[in-house]
Design a protein around this motif. Structure first.
Motif, short mmCIF file in Angstrom:
data_model
loop_
_atom_site.label_atom_id
_atom_site.label_comp_id
_atom_site.label_asym_id
_atom_site.label_seq_id
_atom_site.Cartn_x
_atom_site.Cartn_y
_atom_site.Cartn_z
N LEU A 32 31.34 43.09 52.53
CA LEU A 32 31.39 44.30 51.71
C LEU A 32 31.95 44.01 50.33
CD1 LEU A 32 31.04 47.40 51.58
CD2 LEU A 32 33.40 47.56 52.36
N VAL A 33 33.07 43.30 50.27
CA VAL A 33 33.70 42.99 48.98
C VAL A 33 32.80 42.04 48.18
CG1 VAL A 33 35.68 41.89 47.86
CG2 VAL A 33 36.03 43.42 49.80
N ALA A 36 29.94 43.98 46.78
CA ALA A 36 30.36 44.81 45.65
C ALA A 36 30.53 43.97 44.39
CB ALA A 36 31.65 45.55 45.99
N GLY A 39 27.13 43.03 43.13
CA GLY A 39 26.52 44.18 42.47
C GLY A 39 27.06 44.38 41.07
N ARG A 57 36.58 48.27 36.23
CA ARG A 57 35.80 48.25 37.47
C ARG A 57 36.28 47.16 38.41
NH1 ARG A 57 31.67 49.51 33.82
NH2 ARG A 57 31.15 47.32 33.52
N LEU A 61 38.03 47.72 42.08
CA LEU A 61 37.50 47.11 43.30
C LEU A 61 38.57 46.31 44.02
CD1 LEU A 61 35.21 46.48 45.25
CD2 LEU A 61 34.51 44.64 43.71
#
Length: 69
Positions: A32-33, A36, A39, A57, A61
Motif C-alpha cells: 500500500l505504501v 502510494a 503514484g 504530500r 503520506l
C-alpha cells in the motif's frame, strides 16, 4: 500543524481494528505504501500534481503510514 496533519491524528476507531493497521499484515501495508509512493512519483513526473505541494504530500503520506503502525 496543518489541517491535513490534524486529520491524520484524528483517527477513526475502525482503523485500529483493521489487520493492516494493527500490524498483522506487513506485506499488504508495504504494498500500500509503495503503491502510494509510486503514484505520487508517477503523477509528479507527469506534471499532474501541484509542484509546490510535493513535500507536503510526501510528509502527509509518511505521517499516515507511521500513524498506522
Amino acid at each position: 500543524m496543518g489541517k491535513d496533519r490534524e486529520r491524520v491524528t484524528e483517527r477513526d476507531d475502525r482503523v485500529d481494528e483493521h489487520p493492516v493497521a494493527r500490524g498483522d499484515d506487513p506485506e499488504t501495508f508495504t504494498e500500500l505504501v509503495r503503491g502510494a509512493l509510486h503514484g505520487l512519483a508517477t503523477l509528479t513526473e507527469g506534471h499532474r500534481l501541484r509542484p509546490g505541494a510535493h513535500r507536503a504530500r510526501v510528509d502527509l503520506l509518511i505521517d499516515i503510514a507511521v500513524a498506522s503502525t
